[in-house]
Design an enzyme around this catalytic site. Structure first.
Site, PDB file in Angstrom:
ATOM      1  N   TYR A  48       0.904  -0.931  -0.059  1.00  0.00           N
ATOM      2  CA  TYR A  48       0.034   0.064   0.117  1.00  0.00           C
ATOM      3  C   TYR A  48       0.920   1.275   0.016  1.00  0.00           C
ATOM      4  O   TYR A  48       2.001   1.293   0.557  1.00  0.00           O
ATOM      5  CB  TYR A  48      -0.859   0.087   1.269  1.00  0.00           C
ATOM      6  CG  TYR A  48      -2.060  -1.037   1.193  1.00  0.00           C
ATOM      7  CD1 TYR A  48      -2.252  -1.822  -0.045  1.00  0.00           C
ATOM      8  CD2 TYR A  48      -2.866  -1.266   2.245  1.00  0.00           C
ATOM      9  CE1 TYR A  48      -3.314  -2.689   0.046  1.00  0.00           C
ATOM     10  CE2 TYR A  48      -3.919  -2.178   2.061  1.00  0.00           C
ATOM     11  CZ  TYR A  48      -4.177  -3.041   1.125  1.00  0.00           C
ATOM     12  OH  TYR A  48      -5.143  -3.801   1.082  1.00  0.00           O
ATOM     13  N   SER A  97     -13.820  -4.333   0.410  1.00  0.00           N
ATOM     14  CA  SER A  97     -14.782  -3.490  -0.631  1.00  0.00           C
ATOM     15  C   SER A  97     -16.104  -3.969  -0.225  1.00  0.00           C
ATOM     16  O   SER A  97     -17.046  -4.119  -1.082  1.00  0.00           O
ATOM     17  CB  SER A  97     -14.402  -4.042  -2.224  1.00  0.00           C
ATOM     18  OG  SER A  97     -14.985  -3.167  -2.980  1.00  0.00           O
ATOM     19  N   LEU A 126     -18.749  -2.030   0.032  1.00  0.00           N
ATOM     20  CA  LEU A 126     -19.722  -1.135  -0.759  1.00  0.00           C
ATOM     21  C   LEU A 126     -19.273  -1.060  -2.144  1.00  0.00           C
ATOM     22  O   LEU A 126     -19.890  -0.430  -3.021  1.00  0.00           O
ATOM     23  CB  LEU A 126     -19.757   0.211  -0.221  1.00  0.00           C
ATOM     24  CG  LEU A 126     -19.850   0.641   0.983  1.00  0.00           C
ATOM     25  CD1 LEU A 126     -19.725   1.951   1.513  1.00  0.00           C
ATOM     26  CD2 LEU A 126     -21.194  -0.094   1.637  1.00  0.00           C
ATOM     27  N   GLY A 186     -16.586  -0.603  -3.904  1.00  0.00           N
ATOM     28  CA  GLY A 186     -15.961   0.681  -4.589  1.00  0.00           C
ATOM     29  C   GLY A 186     -17.054   1.934  -4.749  1.00  0.00           C
ATOM     30  O   GLY A 186     -16.925   2.680  -5.548  1.00  0.00           O
ATOM     31  N   GLY A 187     -18.119   1.746  -3.724  1.00  0.00           N
ATOM     32  CA  GLY A 187     -18.892   2.770  -3.500  1.00  0.00           C
ATOM     33  C   GLY A 187     -20.115   2.634  -4.190  1.00  0.00           C
ATOM     34  O   GLY A 187     -21.043   3.531  -4.153  1.00  0.00           O
ATOM     35  N   LEU A 188     -20.437   1.596  -5.197  1.00  0.00           N
ATOM     36  CA  LEU A 188     -21.530   1.603  -5.969  1.00  0.00           C
ATOM     37  C   LEU A 188     -22.955   1.218  -5.032  1.00  0.00           C
ATOM     38  O   LEU A 188     -24.061   1.261  -5.504  1.00  0.00           O
ATOM     39  CB  LEU A 188     -21.453   0.522  -6.988  1.00  0.00           C
ATOM     40  CG  LEU A 188     -20.513   0.768  -8.159  1.00  0.00           C
ATOM     41  CD1 LEU A 188     -20.145  -0.457  -9.015  1.00  0.00           C
ATOM     42  CD2 LEU A 188     -20.637   1.974  -8.775  1.00  0.00           C
ATOM     43  N   LEU A 189     -22.714   0.628  -3.679  1.00  0.00           N
ATOM     44  CA  LEU A 189     -23.390   0.558  -2.814  1.00  0.00           C
ATOM     45  C   LEU A 189     -23.727   1.622  -1.659  1.00  0.00           C
ATOM     46  O   LEU A 189     -24.539   1.437  -0.759  1.00  0.00           O
ATOM     47  CB  LEU A 189     -23.385  -0.830  -2.133  1.00  0.00           C
ATOM     48  CG  LEU A 189     -23.443  -2.139  -2.998  1.00  0.00           C
ATOM     49  CD1 LEU A 189     -22.858  -3.320  -2.403  1.00  0.00           C
ATOM     50  CD2 LEU A 189     -24.719  -2.326  -3.408  1.00  0.00           C
ATOM     51  N   GLY A 190     -23.151   2.651  -1.942  1.00  0.00           N
ATOM     52  CA  GLY A 190     -23.245   3.870  -1.067  1.00  0.00           C
ATOM     53  C   GLY A 190     -24.131   5.011  -1.498  1.00  0.00           C
ATOM     54  O   GLY A 190     -23.814   6.179  -1.164  1.00  0.00           O
ATOM     55  N   GLY A 191     -25.096   4.848  -2.386  1.00  0.00           N
ATOM     56  CA  GLY A 191     -25.986   5.850  -2.834  1.00  0.00           C
ATOM     57  C   GLY A 191     -25.483   6.526  -4.090  1.00  0.00           C
ATOM     58  O   GLY A 191     -25.521   7.664  -4.095  1.00  0.00           O
TER      59      GLY A 191
END
Length: 323
Positions: free
Chosen positions: A53, A211, A213, A215-220
């Protein structure tokens, strides 16, 4: 904060795991330190990182940021269950990546130096190494355990049969073996339910979803698109388009339940048998606070059934596709 044991071990960890992948590339060191302090304030004692990282020329930077935070004292190291990973190449020469005994020895010493600690609580293999025999891997891990450099060993991105082979080889050596598996798992991606999750449960491994969410697709994401605060591109845009109806139905359900979509997605994972702690990887303090909020969400059976209708899961193989 809620706590649980990591798999079959006696190790107590928080139900949320702080992911640190953004520290360095997207979050400056001072802000990362504030996020880690806030995580402790919220009761999160389980932090996850990896030697790669920081990425590119900055590989190792994330571990360094955590190390400078530990060095500030105040019980920061003592209150943290630190998990890091090895496998990815840290240089261009042979034996600077993967799971040879030589790289395991070198990689752990380098991580300990960057983290400014004398031991790693959970040392995870970031990927399966098909070229290295398990006898070699376990011998190296046994040495590190005896030396006190690591306490527990985990895997990441393993198939179910990889877990089985690892555990049976460890059992033959009278070694504890794997204690956790870190896998991609969320409402949109439920493939681990076929074989990985059953294998983890059979062998007493705690599942650590990354992951959560997607990559954010499940975060609204659809609401944020309409509000003009988010635009998707690349693979995320392709995934969004192929699942737009599902994601819209999910956001509608979250609104009906009176919760943010991301809170519902995390609460769903927390309700899954075998899941120890989803990894939340905030770039900001606000994102950390939003993740902690999910612990207050309780989904009844009706809501869980609705989620299964929107995002169908898998039965254990082979019943999922045969009889």
């Amino acid at each position: 904060m809620e706590f649980t044991h990591l798999g079959r071990t006696g190790l107590t960890v928080s139900r949320l795991c702080l992911g640190t992948m953004n520290f360095g590339p997207h979050t400056e060191e001072a802000d990362a330190h504030r996020i880690m302090d806030a995580a402790h304030d919220a009761g999160i004692n389980f932090f996850d990182t990896a030697n790669v990282y920081g990425w590119g020329e900055n590989k190792g930077r994330t571990e360094e940021i955590i190390g400078t935070w530990f060095a500030r004292g105040g019980g920061r190291r003592e209150r943290t269950v630190i998990a890091t990973k090895l496998y990815g190449d840290m240089g261009e020469w042979p034996n600077e990546g993967r799971l040879s005994a030589l790289n395991i020895r070198r990689a752990v010493d380098a991580s300990l130096k960057r983290l400014q600690t004398d031991h790693i609580d959970l040392y995870q293999m970031h990927h399966i190494d098909r070229a290295t025999p398990w006898e070699e891997i376990w011998q190296a891990m046994e040495v590190l355990t005896t030396q006190g450099k690591i306490i527990y060993v985990g895997s990441s991105n393993f198939a179910g049969w990889h877990i089985a082979r690892a555990q049976e080889t460890a059992r033959a050596r009278n070694f504890l073996g794997l204690t956790s598996e870190q896998s991609l798992y969320n409402l949109l991606e439920r493939s681990v339910e076929l074989e990985v999750l059953p294998a983890a449960q059979h062998y007493g491994l705690g599942l650590i979803p990354w992951s959560p969410l997607h990559g954010g697709l499940l975060g609204g994401v659809l609401r944020k698109e309409r509000e003009g605060v988010r635009r998707t591109s690349g693979r995320a845009a392709e995934t969004l388009e192929s699942h737009r109806e599902q994601i819209q139905a999910f956001e509608d359900l979250a609104a009906e339940l009176g919760h943010e979509p991301g809170d519902v997605a995390l609460a769903w994972l927390l309700s899954r048998e075998g899941v120890t702690a989803p990894i939340v990887g905030p770039r900001t303090l606000d994102q950390l606070h939003a993740a902690v909020r999910a612990l207050e969400v309780t989904l009844d059976q009706k809501a869980l059934d609705r989620l299964d209708e929107i995002f169908p899961g898998h039965r254990t193989a082979p019943e999922d596709y045969a009889w």
